[in-house]
Design a protein around this motif. Sequence first.
Motif, short mmCIF file in Angstrom:
data_model
loop_
_atom_site.label_atom_id
_atom_site.label_comp_id
_atom_site.label_asym_id
_atom_site.label_seq_id
_atom_site.Cartn_x
_atom_site.Cartn_y
_atom_site.Cartn_z
N LEU A 1 -19.64 34.68 -19.16
CA LEU A 1 -19.57 35.76 -20.15
C LEU A 1 -20.45 35.40 -21.34
N PRO A 2 -21.58 36.06 -21.51
CA PRO A 2 -22.43 35.76 -22.66
C PRO A 2 -21.82 36.27 -23.95
N ALA A 3 -22.15 35.62 -25.05
CA ALA A 3 -21.67 36.07 -26.37
C ALA A 3 -22.28 37.40 -26.74
N LEU A 4 -23.51 37.62 -26.31
CA LEU A 4 -24.24 38.86 -26.59
C LEU A 4 -24.91 39.32 -25.31
N LEU A 5 -24.61 40.55 -24.90
CA LEU A 5 -25.19 41.08 -23.65
C LEU A 5 -25.73 42.48 -23.88
N PRO A 6 -27.06 42.63 -24.02
CA PRO A 6 -27.66 43.97 -24.13
C PRO A 6 -27.51 44.71 -22.80
N MET A 7 -27.17 46.00 -22.88
CA MET A 7 -26.98 46.81 -21.68
C MET A 7 -27.63 48.17 -21.86
N PHE A 8 -27.79 48.86 -20.74
CA PHE A 8 -28.30 50.23 -20.72
C PHE A 8 -29.60 50.35 -21.52
N SER A 9 -30.55 49.49 -21.18
CA SER A 9 -31.88 49.49 -21.80
C SER A 9 -31.82 49.29 -23.31
N GLY A 10 -30.83 48.53 -23.76
CA GLY A 10 -30.73 48.21 -25.17
C GLY A 10 -29.91 49.19 -25.99
N ARG A 11 -29.41 50.26 -25.37
CA ARG A 11 -28.60 51.23 -26.13
C ARG A 11 -27.35 50.60 -26.70
N LEU A 12 -26.76 49.68 -25.94
CA LEU A 12 -25.49 49.08 -26.32
C LEU A 12 -25.54 47.59 -26.03
N SER A 13 -24.94 46.81 -26.93
CA SER A 13 -24.79 45.37 -26.70
C SER A 13 -23.31 45.01 -26.74
N VAL A 14 -22.85 44.34 -25.70
CA VAL A 14 -21.49 43.82 -25.68
C VAL A 14 -21.48 42.52 -26.47
N ILE A 15 -20.54 42.39 -27.40
CA ILE A 15 -20.42 41.16 -28.18
C ILE A 15 -19.02 40.58 -28.01
N ARG A 16 -18.94 39.24 -28.09
CA ARG A 16 -17.67 38.54 -27.93
C ARG A 16 -17.48 37.58 -29.11
N PRO A 17 -16.94 38.08 -30.21
CA PRO A 17 -16.81 37.27 -31.44
C PRO A 17 -15.88 36.06 -31.29
N LEU A 18 -14.97 36.06 -30.30
CA LEU A 18 -14.01 34.96 -30.13
C LEU A 18 -14.50 33.90 -29.15
N ILE A 19 -15.75 33.95 -28.75
CA ILE A 19 -16.24 33.13 -27.64
C ILE A 19 -16.16 31.62 -27.93
N LEU A 20 -16.10 31.21 -29.18
CA LEU A 20 -16.05 29.79 -29.51
C LEU A 20 -14.62 29.26 -29.67
N LEU A 21 -13.65 30.11 -29.44
CA LEU A 21 -12.25 29.72 -29.54
C LEU A 21 -11.59 29.68 -28.17
N TYR A 22 -10.68 28.73 -27.97
CA TYR A 22 -9.93 28.62 -26.73
C TYR A 22 -8.61 29.37 -26.86
N LYS A 23 -8.02 29.72 -25.72
CA LYS A 23 -6.79 30.49 -25.73
C LYS A 23 -5.68 29.78 -26.50
N GLN A 24 -5.55 28.46 -26.31
CA GLN A 24 -4.52 27.72 -27.01
C GLN A 24 -4.71 27.80 -28.52
N GLU A 25 -5.96 27.75 -28.97
CA GLU A 25 -6.23 27.85 -30.41
C GLU A 25 -5.83 29.23 -30.93
N LEU A 26 -6.16 30.26 -30.18
CA LEU A 26 -5.80 31.62 -30.60
C LEU A 26 -4.29 31.81 -30.62
N THR A 27 -3.60 31.23 -29.64
CA THR A 27 -2.13 31.31 -29.61
C THR A 27 -1.55 30.64 -30.84
N GLU A 28 -2.05 29.47 -31.18
CA GLU A 28 -1.55 28.74 -32.34
C GLU A 28 -1.85 29.48 -33.64
N ILE A 29 -3.03 30.08 -33.73
CA ILE A 29 -3.37 30.85 -34.93
C ILE A 29 -2.45 32.05 -35.08
#
Length: 265
Positions: A161-189
């Motif tokens: 899963l890339p942090a930034l994925l351009p799609m549909f010829s650049g019309r839309l980019s999927v972003i994943r702002p939580l990509i540097l955090l692990y599930k356990q960290e998010l649960t604890e937060i």
Amino acid sequence: MTTPLNHSAGSRKLYASVHSAITQFGLVASGDHILVAVSGGTDSLLMLEALWRYRNNLRDDFRMTAVHIVAEGVDYSIDRNALTQFCTDRGVELLFRGFEFVKTEKSLKSTCFYCSWHRRKQLYALSRELSCNRLALGHHADDALETLMLNMCRHKSISSLPALLPMFSGRLSVIRPLILLYKQELTEIAETLQLQAMVTRCSFADDTNRHKAKSLIDEAERLFPGARARMFASLSSVHEKYLPCKLGESPIVSGLNEIHPGNGD
């Protein structure tokens, strides 16, 4: 009444990690209109909170619209009032869009796959309707590792899963702002901030290939302490010359390889 989450060690870690992801991967820019997918789980709520804080603290000029995709025919429920209040307290418009999950012999064998595909299709359509150029999804580092395992074991590819994925010829980019955090960290937060999920767990959640991939990663962590973080770091350290490739062929595959039905646009 939901109020913006207090500053604490947990929230500072959340904001710092999301800020780092935005900076490292170029996830957000002034003038963006971000469609934020909120499931009602704590991960997506923390993502919305972090993006809201980022915009306010840096006075960055981008818009956010939140959306929850309702899956009719799947046994989960969402507290609409609580989710609406959470977004309202942050000045973020929340939309509800839905689809009816049609139960067939094929879809029931892989309910999560088809449900996820239909949700994503709705998100892509709404992003076009609202002229959003970014779609924020709440995937974290463990999601990326599970996807890596699944793609290797089932689809014969090394991809994640890339942090930034351009799609549909650049019309839309999927972003994943939580990509540097692990599930356990998010649960604890979430626990530190006393943030509760606003959605009930689907009964199909544990009966998936993704759950099997998680078990493999957990076992690797048990056998080799620290393996989870090192496996994630390996996604940014690929040595092409040390791969068993056919003579004269490159292992690098360019372009999108969409394994789900249709392109959803």
